[in-house]
Each structure stands twice: as structure tokens, then as C-alpha cells.
Design an enzyme around this catalytic site. Structure first.
Site, PDB file in Angstrom:
ATOM      1  N   LEU A  78       4.899  -5.768   7.641  1.00  0.00           N
ATOM      2  CA  LEU A  78       4.155  -6.798   8.361  1.00  0.00           C
ATOM      3  C   LEU A  78       3.900  -8.017   7.474  1.00  0.00           C
ATOM      4  O   LEU A  78       3.991  -9.162   7.931  1.00  0.00           O
ATOM      5  CB  LEU A  78       2.819  -6.199   8.838  1.00  0.00           C
ATOM      6  CG  LEU A  78       1.959  -7.092   9.718  1.00  0.00           C
ATOM      7  CD1 LEU A  78       2.698  -7.512  10.982  1.00  0.00           C
ATOM      8  CD2 LEU A  78       0.653  -6.391  10.082  1.00  0.00           C
ATOM      9  N   ASP A 107      -1.680  -5.856  -8.197  1.00  0.00           N
ATOM     10  CA  ASP A 107      -2.335  -4.711  -7.563  1.00  0.00           C
ATOM     11  C   ASP A 107      -3.691  -5.199  -7.024  1.00  0.00           C
ATOM     12  O   ASP A 107      -4.544  -5.637  -7.805  1.00  0.00           O
ATOM     13  CB  ASP A 107      -2.525  -3.618  -8.624  1.00  0.00           C
ATOM     14  CG  ASP A 107      -3.216  -2.369  -8.076  1.00  0.00           C
ATOM     15  OD1 ASP A 107      -3.772  -2.416  -6.961  1.00  0.00           O
ATOM     16  OD2 ASP A 107      -3.209  -1.350  -8.792  1.00  0.00           O
ATOM     17  N   LYS A 158     -12.630 -12.233  -1.614  1.00  0.00           N
ATOM     18  CA  LYS A 158     -13.568 -12.861  -2.544  1.00  0.00           C
ATOM     19  C   LYS A 158     -12.841 -13.873  -3.427  1.00  0.00           C
ATOM     20  O   LYS A 158     -13.324 -15.002  -3.613  1.00  0.00           O
ATOM     21  CB  LYS A 158     -14.239 -11.789  -3.422  1.00  0.00           C
ATOM     22  CG  LYS A 158     -15.274 -12.358  -4.369  1.00  0.00           C
ATOM     23  CD  LYS A 158     -15.973 -11.284  -5.189  1.00  0.00           C
ATOM     24  CE  LYS A 158     -15.080 -10.743  -6.272  1.00  0.00           C
ATOM     25  NZ  LYS A 158     -15.763  -9.881  -7.237  1.00  0.00           N
ATOM     26  N   TYR A 171      -8.041   6.525   6.369  1.00  0.00           N
ATOM     27  CA  TYR A 171      -7.430   5.265   6.830  1.00  0.00           C
ATOM     28  C   TYR A 171      -8.270   4.642   7.944  1.00  0.00           C
ATOM     29  O   TYR A 171      -8.604   3.457   7.903  1.00  0.00           O
ATOM     30  CB  TYR A 171      -6.010   5.546   7.322  1.00  0.00           C
ATOM     31  CG  TYR A 171      -5.282   4.323   7.865  1.00  0.00           C
ATOM     32  CD1 TYR A 171      -4.630   3.451   7.002  1.00  0.00           C
ATOM     33  CD2 TYR A 171      -5.250   4.050   9.233  1.00  0.00           C
ATOM     34  CE1 TYR A 171      -3.960   2.333   7.490  1.00  0.00           C
ATOM     35  CE2 TYR A 171      -4.588   2.939   9.727  1.00  0.00           C
ATOM     36  CZ  TYR A 171      -3.938   2.081   8.850  1.00  0.00           C
ATOM     37  OH  TYR A 171      -3.279   0.973   9.331  1.00  0.00           O
ATOM     38  N   LYS A 227     -10.328   1.011   7.999  1.00  0.00           N
ATOM     39  CA  LYS A 227     -10.050  -0.106   8.912  1.00  0.00           C
ATOM     40  C   LYS A 227     -11.323  -0.524   9.666  1.00  0.00           C
ATOM     41  O   LYS A 227     -11.501  -1.692   9.991  1.00  0.00           O
ATOM     42  CB  LYS A 227      -8.916   0.276   9.871  1.00  0.00           C
ATOM     43  CG  LYS A 227      -7.567   0.427   9.158  1.00  0.00           C
ATOM     44  CD  LYS A 227      -7.175  -0.847   8.437  1.00  0.00           C
ATOM     45  CE  LYS A 227      -5.866  -0.760   7.691  1.00  0.00           C
ATOM     46  NZ  LYS A 227      -5.488  -2.023   7.026  1.00  0.00           N
ATOM     47  N   ILE A 278       2.973  -0.329  15.152  1.00  0.00           N
ATOM     48  CA  ILE A 278       4.113  -1.180  14.820  1.00  0.00           C
ATOM     49  C   ILE A 278       5.135  -0.298  14.105  1.00  0.00           C
ATOM     50  O   ILE A 278       4.752   0.519  13.253  1.00  0.00           O
ATOM     51  CB  ILE A 278       3.747  -2.302  13.813  1.00  0.00           C
ATOM     52  CG1 ILE A 278       2.342  -2.834  14.033  1.00  0.00           C
ATOM     53  CG2 ILE A 278       4.770  -3.414  13.847  1.00  0.00           C
ATOM     54  CD1 ILE A 278       1.845  -3.696  12.861  1.00  0.00           C
ATOM     55  N   THR A 280       7.125   0.160  11.236  1.00  0.00           N
ATOM     56  CA  THR A 280       7.361  -0.321   9.868  1.00  0.00           C
ATOM     57  C   THR A 280       7.554   0.910   8.991  1.00  0.00           C
ATOM     58  O   THR A 280       7.453   2.043   9.476  1.00  0.00           O
ATOM     59  CB  THR A 280       6.148  -1.106   9.312  1.00  0.00           C
ATOM     60  OG1 THR A 280       5.047  -0.216   9.246  1.00  0.00           O
ATOM     61  CG2 THR A 280       5.799  -2.317  10.148  1.00  0.00           C
TER      62      THR A 280
HETATM   63  N1  LIG Z   1       2.458  -0.225  10.849  1.00  0.00           N
HETATM   64  C1  LIG Z   1       1.464  -0.096  11.735  1.00  0.00           C
HETATM   65  O1  LIG Z   1       1.606   0.515  12.800  1.00  0.00           O
HETATM   66  C2  LIG Z   1       0.156  -0.743  11.462  1.00  0.00           C
HETATM   67  C3  LIG Z   1      -0.804  -0.719  12.479  1.00  0.00           C
HETATM   68  C4  LIG Z   1      -2.030  -1.304  12.264  1.00  0.00           C
HETATM   69  C5  LIG Z   1      -2.306  -1.898  11.035  1.00  0.00           C
HETATM   70  N2  LIG Z   1      -1.345  -1.903  10.063  1.00  0.00           N
HETATM   71  C6  LIG Z   1      -1.709  -2.535   8.787  1.00  0.00           C
HETATM   72  O2  LIG Z   1      -0.790  -3.551   8.474  1.00  0.00           O
HETATM   73  C7  LIG Z   1      -0.732  -3.707   7.057  1.00  0.00           C
HETATM   74  C8  LIG Z   1       0.718  -3.680   6.605  1.00  0.00           C
HETATM   75  O3  LIG Z   1       1.244  -2.412   6.928  1.00  0.00           O
HETATM   76  P1  LIG Z   1       2.815  -2.133   7.079  1.00  0.00           P
HETATM   77  O4  LIG Z   1       2.974  -1.310   8.284  1.00  0.00           O
HETATM   78  O5  LIG Z   1       3.592  -3.385   6.920  1.00  0.00           O
HETATM   79  O6  LIG Z   1       3.013  -1.145   5.831  1.00  0.00           O
HETATM   80  P2  LIG Z   1       3.979  -1.245   4.580  1.00  0.00           P
HETATM   81  O7  LIG Z   1       3.731   0.006   3.803  1.00  0.00           O
HETATM   82  O8  LIG Z   1       5.357  -1.578   4.968  1.00  0.00           O
HETATM   83  O9  LIG Z   1       3.381  -2.508   3.785  1.00  0.00           O
HETATM   84  C9  LIG Z   1       2.203  -2.444   3.034  1.00  0.00           C
HETATM   85  C10 LIG Z   1       2.419  -3.239   1.758  1.00  0.00           C
HETATM   86  O10 LIG Z   1       1.227  -3.168   0.968  1.00  0.00           O
HETATM   87  C11 LIG Z   1       1.624  -3.016  -0.384  1.00  0.00           C
HETATM   88  N3  LIG Z   1       0.573  -2.419  -1.190  1.00  0.00           N
HETATM   89  C12 LIG Z   1       0.133  -1.135  -1.130  1.00  0.00           C
HETATM   90  N4  LIG Z   1      -0.807  -0.933  -2.076  1.00  0.00           N
HETATM   91  C13 LIG Z   1      -0.974  -2.108  -2.724  1.00  0.00           C
HETATM   92  C14 LIG Z   1      -1.804  -2.537  -3.792  1.00  0.00           C
HETATM   93  N5  LIG Z   1      -2.648  -1.690  -4.411  1.00  0.00           N
HETATM   94  N6  LIG Z   1      -1.722  -3.818  -4.207  1.00  0.00           N
HETATM   95  C15 LIG Z   1      -0.855  -4.671  -3.615  1.00  0.00           C
HETATM   96  N7  LIG Z   1      -0.035  -4.322  -2.617  1.00  0.00           N
HETATM   97  C16 LIG Z   1      -0.093  -3.049  -2.176  1.00  0.00           C
HETATM   98  C17 LIG Z   1       2.854  -2.117  -0.297  1.00  0.00           C
HETATM   99  O11 LIG Z   1       3.617  -2.168  -1.492  1.00  0.00           O
HETATM  100  C18 LIG Z   1       3.570  -2.673   0.907  1.00  0.00           C
HETATM  101  O12 LIG Z   1       4.468  -3.698   0.567  1.00  0.00           O
HETATM  102  C19 LIG Z   1      -1.573  -2.580   6.462  1.00  0.00           C
HETATM  103  O13 LIG Z   1      -2.855  -3.059   6.125  1.00  0.00           O
HETATM  104  C20 LIG Z   1      -1.658  -1.595   7.610  1.00  0.00           C
HETATM  105  O14 LIG Z   1      -2.789  -0.772   7.515  1.00  0.00           O
HETATM  106  C21 LIG Z   1      -0.126  -1.353  10.236  1.00  0.00           C
END
Ligand SMILES: NC(=O)c1ccc[n+]([C@@H]2O[C@H](COP(=O)([O-])OP(=O)(O)OC[C@H]3O[C@@H](n4cnc5c(N)ncnc54)[C@H](O)[C@@H]3O)[C@@H](O)[C@H]2O)c1
Length: 287
Positions: free
Chosen positions: A42, A91, A155, A190, A194, A223, A225
Site C-alpha cells: 500500500l 525503522d 510526532k 493487530y 489499529k 486489500i 498485498t
Molecule cells: N493489506 C490489507 O488488507 C490491509 C488492510 C487494512 C490496513 N492495512 C494497513 O496498511 C499498511 C500497509 O500494509 P500492506 O498490506 O501494504 O503490508 P506490507 O507488509 O506489504 O507493507 C508494510 C510495509 O511496512 C514496512 N515495515 C514493517 N515494519 C517496519 C518498521 N519497523 N519500520 C519501517 N517500516 C516497516 C514493511 O517493510 C513493508 O514494506 C499497514 O499499516 C497495514 O496494517 C492493510
């Protein structure tokens, strides 16, 4: 003590102007946005959305490098749009590092004539474990990235904006799981994380509105992903449950969140503050 009457209350300073008219409503031209979790999924799709809206993007992620194919496409698009993209490994749980990276992004942004405007806090992690067996260490790890990491990001961005005396916009990626528990999934940490960032949004909105810094959450539904692919590998039958609640007959794709994110970032959303925008294809609208 006698109750305060309206005329005794201090009028807060006006911090924002009316939104621009016409195409400027949703333009991010001349603005730099930092996106955590911007290496893939995302996050990198939202980076594309910001560039499509003519904004400059600085992606941060814990991964060494972003997804090669998507990054190449994003870089090409940025050149075509006359804007810039950058990538920094960071990070989000490291408070000092996040502030240093935000400060450095803001310096480069100022020099490039597209001042720092805000952030999309998108980095997040997921884990599935029955609550009866959830070790506290794992629970803390989820909260540390999804809650403290989001707070560090917001922040740091707000400190950059207040130091520069500029308004801006912060978008926190929450989830519909901040409001509901997903049938068939055991994701207590999780889901708790959220919900926590939705309340974090309201709390900092209450503090930072006076500086013209708007803060909102964007709460996606399902989504496809890397994150959800992993869940579906572990529980292939769960997709049927998800589809049963899919009022539009499909799960989401990352591109479904581009316009909502650009809207929340843009000056067109000048009075949208402390809100949650749920974008779930209607999932939470029916039981
Ligand atoms: N995929 C879904 O269905 C869905 C639904 C609702 C919300 N979300 C939220 O959307 C956001 C993105 O999720 P996604 O599905 O693209 O997952 P994803 O795992 O593809 O992407 C998450 C990214 O966060 C990075 N990350 C993880 N820990 C980290 C850290 N300590 N420091 C910096 N970067 C870090 C990962 O390396 C990764 O690139 C998340 O917050 C997730 O909770 C996703």
C-alpha cells in the site's frame, strides 16, 4: 466555580485559510510527503498517488531497498511529473532515527522548493495467533511498530512543521480492524493496534489543530498485498468469509486507496480533522 460563558472563552487563532478553488483542491504540487512503509504494498502505491497529484515523495521503510519494479515505475513517473522521489532505510520504532530522517527530508524539500507538508504513516506488521496463547513479547512487538512507530512518525512530522511554522496534513493508515474483529482471524494485537491509532489520531488532532496540522486516519478493508497473501496462505478458507462481506463483489486493491489518501492530504480537505475515513467496499456496512 461559575460555569464559563461563551464570551469568556479565548477565541482560538485562525490557522487555516479556505480551500483553493478548482484543480488546486486535490493538488499536492510544491509539497513533500514522507511515507513510511513506502518500500512496497500500500505504501508504494500511495507514493505513486502523491506523485500523480504532483507532490514530491520521500519513502521510508525498514527494507534495504524498495520493490524494484514498482520503484522504477515510480521514479519514471516522478520525472514525467516534474517532481522527485527518494528512499531512506529507517525503522519506525527508532525514535531518534525517525526524527533525523524527517529533518533531513524537510531540509532537502525546502532546498528543492517543495516544502515538507506531512506524512502517511503506513508501516505496519500483522500476526495471527490465538489470544489464549499470545506471548506478551509478540504482542509488544506488534504494538511497537503499529502504535509507537506511528506515533514516532507523526510526532517527527509535526515537529518539523511546527518548527517551520507551516500547516500540513498527517494521514495514519489504520484499518477497519480498528473498529471490528475480523471473522475467522485471530489477530488481537493487530486489531488492538489499529484501534489505538484511531484514538491517537483524535488525541493529537486535539493538540495540533492549533498549528494548522490536520490529522486523520484512513481505514482500509481487505486489500490483496503481501500482508494479506500471508494470512490467506495460513488460512485459505478465510477468503470465502471475506468475500461474503464484500458488498461490491471483490476485495480491495492498493489503488482503491489512492484518491482517499490524496484527498486527506490535500488542501481540499481543509476542514477534515480528527476523522476516520473507512474505505472497505462496504464490508462494515452489513453484518
Ligand atoms: N493489506 C490489507 O488488507 C490491509 C488492510 C487494512 C490496513 N492495512 C494497513 O496498511 C499498511 C500497509 O500494509 P500492506 O498490506 O501494504 O503490508 P506490507 O507488509 O506489504 O507493507 C508494510 C510495509 O511496512 C514496512 N515495515 C514493517 N515494519 C517496519 C518498521 N519497523 N519500520 C519501517 N517500516 C516497516 C514493511 O517493510 C513493508 O514494506 C499497514 O499499516 C497495514 O496494517 C492493510
Amino acid at each position: 466555580m461559575a460555569p464559563a460563558i461563551i464570551s469568556d472563552l479565548e477565541t482560538p487563532p485562525a490557522v487555516d485559510v479556505a480551500p483553493p478553488a478548482g484543480p488546486g483542491l486535490f493538488s499536492l504540487q510544491g509539497k513533500t510527503v514522507a511515507i513510511t512503509g513506502g518500500a512496497r504494498g500500500l505504501g508504494i502505491t500511495l507514493a505513486t498517488a502523491v506523485v500523480e497529484a504532483r507532490g514530491a515523495v520521500a519513502c521510508l521503510d525498514i527494507l534495504q531497498t524498495p520493490s524494484a519494479e514498482e520503484w522504477a515505475a515510480l521514479t519514471k513517473l516522478a520525472v514525467a511529473q516534474g517532481t522527485t522521489v527518494s528512499y531512506t532505510r529507517c525503522d519506525v520504532t527508532d525514535e531518534v532515527a525517525v526524527q533525523q530522517v524527517m529533518d533531513s527530508i524537510a531540509l532537502s524539500a525546502e532546498a528543492a522548493g517543495a516544502p515538507f507538508w506531512g506524512t502517511i504513516a503506513c508501516a505496519g506488521i500483522q500476526q495471527q495467533l490465538p489470544a489464549l496463547e499470545y506471548p506478551a513479547a509478540d504482542f509488544n512487538r506488534i504494538l511497537s511498530v503499529n502504535v509507537t512507530g506511528v506515533f514516532n512518525t507523526c510526532k517527527a512530522a509535526a515537529r518539523v512543521l511546527t518548527a517551520a511554522k507551516r500547516p500540513g496534513s498527517i494521514v495514519i493508515i489504520s484499518s477497519m480492524s480498528g473498529n471490528i474483529a475480523n471473522r475467522g482471524l485471530s489477530c488481537t494485537a493487530y486489531n488492538s493496534s489499529k484501534a489505538a491509532v484511531q484514538q491517537m489520531c483524535r488525541s493529537v488532532a486535539q493538540e495540533w489543530g492549533q498549528y494548522g496540522i490536520r490529522v486523520n486516519t484512513l481505514s482500509p478493508g481487505y486489500i490483496r498485498t503481501a500482508m494479506t497473501d500471508q494470512l490467506l496462505v495460513e488460512n485459505p478458507e478465510v477468503e470465502k468469509t471475506w468475500m461474503a462481506g464484500a458488498l461490491l463483489g471483490r476485495l480491495g486493491v492498493p489503488a482503491d486507496f489512492k484518491a482517499p489518501a490524496v484527498f486527506l492530504l490535500s488542501e481540499g480537505a481543509s476542514f477534515v480533522h480528527g476523522s476516520d475515513l473507512r474505505v472497505d467496499g462496504g464490508h462494515c456496512a452489513s453484518a
